[in-house]
Motif scaffolding. Structure first.
Motif, PDB file in Angstrom:
ATOM      1  N   TYR A 101       0.826  -1.203   0.000  1.00 18.65           N
ATOM      2  CA  TYR A 101       0.000   0.000   0.000  1.00 18.65           C
ATOM      3  C   TYR A 101       0.864   1.259   0.000  1.00 18.65           C
ATOM      4  N   ALA A 102       2.000   1.199   0.686  1.00 18.14           N
ATOM      5  CA  ALA A 102       2.860   2.386   0.792  1.00 18.14           C
ATOM      6  C   ALA A 102       3.399   2.820  -0.562  1.00 18.14           C
ATOM      7  N   LYS A 103       3.503   1.902  -1.506  1.00 16.39           N
ATOM      8  CA  LYS A 103       3.970   2.266  -2.839  1.00 16.39           C
ATOM      9  C   LYS A 103       3.025   3.258  -3.501  1.00 16.39           C
ATOM     10  N   THR A 104       1.767   3.243  -3.075  1.00 17.74           N
ATOM     11  CA  THR A 104       0.766   4.136  -3.680  1.00 17.74           C
ATOM     12  C   THR A 104       0.754   5.515  -3.031  1.00 17.74           C
ATOM     13  N   HIS A 105       0.706   5.552  -1.700  1.00 18.15           N
ATOM     14  CA  HIS A 105       0.554   6.832  -1.005  1.00 18.15           C
ATOM     15  C   HIS A 105       1.573   7.023   0.118  1.00 18.15           C
ATOM     16  N   GLY A 106       2.618   6.228   0.147  1.00 21.53           N
ATOM     17  CA  GLY A 106       3.662   6.417   1.141  1.00 21.53           C
ATOM     18  C   GLY A 106       3.262   5.972   2.533  1.00 21.53           C
ATOM     19  N   HIS A 107       4.161   6.187   3.459  1.00 20.84           N
ATOM     20  CA  HIS A 107       3.977   5.741   4.835  1.00 20.84           C
ATOM     21  C   HIS A 107       2.745   6.366   5.470  1.00 20.84           C
ATOM     22  N   ASP A 112      -2.890   6.324   7.690  1.00 14.75           N
ATOM     23  CA  ASP A 112      -4.276   6.787   7.582  1.00 14.75           C
ATOM     24  C   ASP A 112      -5.235   5.615   7.363  1.00 14.75           C
ATOM     25  N   LEU A 113      -4.800   4.640   6.560  1.00 12.55           N
ATOM     26  CA  LEU A 113      -5.648   3.477   6.305  1.00 12.55           C
ATOM     27  C   LEU A 113      -5.834   2.645   7.569  1.00 12.55           C
ATOM     28  N   LEU A 114      -4.765   2.459   8.320  1.00 12.01           N
ATOM     29  CA  LEU A 114      -4.860   1.712   9.571  1.00 12.01           C
ATOM     30  C   LEU A 114      -5.769   2.426  10.569  1.00 12.01           C
ATOM     31  N   ARG A 115      -5.648   3.759  10.627  1.00 13.18           N
ATOM     32  CA  ARG A 115      -6.508   4.530  11.523  1.00 13.18           C
ATOM     33  C   ARG A 115      -7.973   4.393  11.086  1.00 13.18           C
ATOM     34  N   ALA A 116      -8.203   4.423   9.781  1.00 12.20           N
ATOM     35  CA  ALA A 116      -9.567   4.296   9.267  1.00 12.20           C
ATOM     36  C   ALA A 116     -10.152   2.926   9.589  1.00 12.20           C
ATOM     37  N   MET A 117      -9.320   1.888   9.569  1.00 10.97           N
ATOM     38  CA  MET A 117      -9.800   0.557   9.934  1.00 10.97           C
ATOM     39  C   MET A 117     -10.237   0.507  11.397  1.00 10.97           C
ATOM     40  N   ARG A 118      -9.461   1.114  12.276  1.00  6.93           N
ATOM     41  CA  ARG A 118      -9.828   1.108  13.690  1.00  6.93           C
ATOM     42  C   ARG A 118     -11.123   1.886  13.918  1.00  6.93           C
ATOM     43  N   GLU A 119     -11.259   2.994  13.222  1.00  7.56           N
ATOM     44  CA  GLU A 119     -12.481   3.779  13.342  1.00  7.56           C
ATOM     45  C   GLU A 119     -13.685   3.012  12.806  1.00  7.56           C
ATOM     46  N   ALA A 120     -13.445   2.165  11.785  1.00 10.53           N
ATOM     47  CA  ALA A 120     -14.546   1.406  11.184  1.00 10.53           C
ATOM     48  C   ALA A 120     -15.130   0.392  12.159  1.00 10.53           C
ATOM     49  N   VAL A 121     -14.306  -0.155  13.045  1.00 10.42           N
ATOM     50  CA  VAL A 121     -14.825  -1.065  14.072  1.00 10.42           C
ATOM     51  C   VAL A 121     -15.898  -0.354  14.890  1.00 10.42           C
ATOM     52  N   ARG A 417      -8.977   9.118  -0.616  1.00  6.39           N
ATOM     53  CA  ARG A 417      -7.534   9.314  -0.804  1.00  6.39           C
ATOM     54  C   ARG A 417      -6.702   8.217  -0.137  1.00  6.39           C
ATOM     55  N   LEU A 418      -7.362   7.211   0.414  1.00  2.00           N
ATOM     56  CA  LEU A 418      -6.628   6.117   1.052  1.00  2.00           C
ATOM     57  C   LEU A 418      -5.891   5.286  -0.009  1.00  2.00           C
ATOM     58  N   PRO A 419      -4.779   4.640   0.379  1.00  4.99           N
ATOM     59  CA  PRO A 419      -3.917   3.988  -0.614  1.00  4.99           C
ATOM     60  C   PRO A 419      -4.494   2.752  -1.274  1.00  4.99           C
ATOM     61  N   TRP A 420      -5.626   2.222  -0.782  1.00  8.12           N
ATOM     62  CA  TRP A 420      -6.189   1.056  -1.466  1.00  8.12           C
ATOM     63  C   TRP A 420      -7.147   1.447  -2.587  1.00  8.12           C
ATOM     64  N   VAL A 421      -7.399   2.738  -2.770  1.00 10.22           N
ATOM     65  CA  VAL A 421      -8.345   3.200  -3.786  1.00 10.22           C
ATOM     66  C   VAL A 421      -7.664   3.239  -5.151  1.00 10.22           C
ATOM     67  N   GLY A 422      -8.303   2.621  -6.128  1.00  9.14           N
ATOM     68  CA  GLY A 422      -7.813   2.684  -7.500  1.00  9.14           C
ATOM     69  C   GLY A 422      -6.603   1.825  -7.803  1.00  9.14           C
ATOM     70  N   ARG A 423      -6.289   0.855  -6.936  1.00  6.57           N
ATOM     71  CA  ARG A 423      -5.122   0.014  -7.175  1.00  6.57           C
ATOM     72  C   ARG A 423      -5.369  -0.950  -8.339  1.00  6.57           C
ATOM     73  N   ARG A 424      -4.323  -1.219  -9.090  1.00  6.65           N
ATOM     74  CA  ARG A 424      -4.404  -2.182 -10.184  1.00  6.65           C
ATOM     75  C   ARG A 424      -3.557  -3.396  -9.818  1.00  6.65           C
ATOM     76  N   VAL A 425      -4.145  -4.573  -9.895  1.00  2.00           N
ATOM     77  CA  VAL A 425      -3.465  -5.798  -9.499  1.00  2.00           C
ATOM     78  C   VAL A 425      -3.478  -6.769 -10.673  1.00  2.00           C
ATOM     79  N   ARG A 426      -2.344  -7.413 -10.912  1.00  2.00           N
ATOM     80  CA  ARG A 426      -2.294  -8.377 -12.013  1.00  2.00           C
ATOM     81  C   ARG A 426      -3.129  -9.603 -11.686  1.00  2.00           C
ATOM     82  N   GLN A 427      -3.540 -10.318 -12.721  1.00  2.00           N
ATOM     83  CA  GLN A 427      -4.398 -11.479 -12.549  1.00  2.00           C
ATOM     84  C   GLN A 427      -3.606 -12.682 -12.030  1.00  2.00           C
TER      85      GLN A 427
END
Length: 473
Positions: A101-107, A112-121, A417-427
């Motif tokens: 994930y850091a390759k997309t939006h850095g550390h 921010d994504l980890l914080r968002a996961m905790r808030e989602a609980v 703006r979280l790093p998992w948005v819009g990621r492209r993954v090979r098949q």
């Protein structure tokens, strides 16, 4: 007769209820089917899949814009898949590689994504409370146990790893054996790790509750409707075609059922056994008086909960993958898987050996090639998707649903703006390569676990390290 059957107090594990979707539905009853799609329809938004991802997306879209015409299409009934079969971990565990994930939006993006996961609980708990959904939710946290030297080394590495991504001292707490025993007495446990960011939940009650809520909000759910193809502005089914500017694929482990999607996300199988209610004498020996969730640091890991009616539900990998991305038959799992999970349950909790197994079942989860979850909306085609949760989806579905809703509504938010948005993954590789690869991966992990136990290795087996490199985990 296998050792697992012998250890089950004489119980014939081949005779226990197997499948029936899940114990969660056996304890509440299967829902009545909603009507199927009655022919061609138009909508503002079409959601394919009435699991938690699709239902949460519909919920937040309707909350934001009540006049939206939202249609949800489902082959079986809402919550038929992983949403109604999982281990009930409402956890903040992130599905995927932090460096990936850091390759997309850095550390900072990953923090921010980890914080968002905790808030989602807490968000799921708050919505359940606000909408009067009784899903046996108790936020008592999560305990991971280490049962040999290699697992203990990974436990310490895990805590340090979390610190590098912004975790505070109270987010992941080391437990000595004595401190662990005060919570849960696990045979051969040497240490543990506790995080408060997890709640127990009865999955079927949660997903059925959310489905009822979105219906009251005006969302139309068509069940018994098989979507065969998804194209821009179009979802084709065996009952008719839905036309909508936005079409969202929310199928997770069942994604391979759609034309052209067989290699996108691999449907990985996971199985669970659940005991009869524990007698007071057994509970006195194992403790576990709270509602903590329980995991371990084995490579072929397990997950467990103490249910609201004092049972233990314990899960893990059975046959991890069926050739050609096939999925299960209404939750039925393999006999050797039932025996293996029962043996593990008895190994961890010897006092439970005389408590009968009440039911076994399995389900599928979606695994991308890089093991990282994704949320995406292509504005040029109106096609969107979310999934690839790798087994950590109960909380992630909520975060994904809110993110998809913001994307659909053209909102520029912290979520979009979280790093998992819009990621492209090979098949994934074509068959038979992907079948061979997955089978080899779990064979290596099981071998590594055996060696770590038998030889009491001080660090992770080289076999597991090779498996990680091969699979890209």
């Amino acid at each position: 007769m296998s050792n697992a059957i012998q250890q089950a107090g004489g119980q014939d594990l081949g005779a226990i209820p197997n499948g029936g979707v899940s114990y969660w539905y056996s304890s509440t009853r299967l829902p009545e089917y909603r009507p199927p799609l009655p022919g061609d329809r138009d909508a503002d938004i079409c959601i394919v899949g009435a699991g938690l991802t699709g239902l949460w997306t519909a919920y937040y879209l309707k909350k934001a814009q009540p006049d939206l015409r939202i249609v949800v299409l489902e082959k079986e009934f809402a919550g038929f898949g992983a949403s109604g079969r999982n281990g009930g971990w409402l956890s903040s565990e992130l599905a995927g590689s932090r460096p990936g994930y850091a390759k997309t939006h850095g550390h900072q993006g990953v923090v921010d994504l980890l914080r968002a996961m905790r808030e989602a609980v807490d968000e799921v708990i708050a919505v359940a409370r606000a909408e009067n959904i009784d899903a046996d939710i108790v936020k008592d946290g999560l305990v991971h146990v280490a049962r040999n030297r290699a697992q203990t080394a990974r436990l310490h590495e895990s805590i340090e790893f979390e610190r590098t991504w912004g975790a505070g001292p109270d987010d992941f707490v080391y437990l000595s054996k004595e401190e662990l025993d005060e919570r849960i007495v696990v045979e051969d446990a040497r240490a543990g790790m506790y995080t408060p960011h997890c709640a127990r939940v009865q999955p079927a009650k949660l997903v059925q509750g959310i489905a009822a809520v979105v219906e009251r909000m005006g969302v139309t759910i068509y069940e018994q409707t098989t979507v065969t193809e998804i194209r821009p502005q179009t979802a084709r089914t065996n009952r008719g075609t839905v036309q909508a500017p936005i079409v969202l694929r929310c199928l997770e482990g069942f994604t391979a059922s759609i034309k052209g999607q067989r290699r996108n996300w691999l449907p990985m199988n996971s199985s669970i056994v659940v005991t009869e209610p524990l007698p007071a004498s057994v509970k006195a020996q194992i403790g576990w008086n709270g509602a903590e969730l329980l995991g371990d640091y084995a490579h072929a890991y397990m997950y467990a909960q103490r249910t609201a009616d004092d049972r233990i539900a314990l899960g893990g990998r059975g046959i991890p993958y069926r050739y050609g991305s096939r999925t299960d038959d209404r939750g039925a799992t393999q006999q050797w898987t039932i025996e293996a999970l029962t043996a593990l349950l008895h190994d961890m909790f010897p006092a439970v050996r005389e408590v009968p197994i009440a039911q076994a079942w399995c389900g599928v989860l979606g695994v991308p090639r890089d093991w990282c979850a994704t949320v995406d909306l292509d504005r040029s085609t109106g096609l969107g998707t979310a999934g690839g949760y790798v087994g950590s989806g109960l909380t992630t579905t909520n975060l994904a649903g809110r993110t998809l809703a913001d994307l659909v509504l053209h909102r520029d938010t912290e979520l979009t703006r979280l790093p998992w948005v819009g990621r492209r993954v090979r098949q994934w590789e074509p068959e038979p390569l992907r079948w061979l690869g997955v089978q080899a991966m779990y064979a290596l992990y099981r071998t590594a676990d055996r060696r770590e136990y038998q030889r009491d290795l001080p660090r992770t087996s080289r076999i597991a390290r090779v498996a990680n490199m091969i699979t890209g985990r």
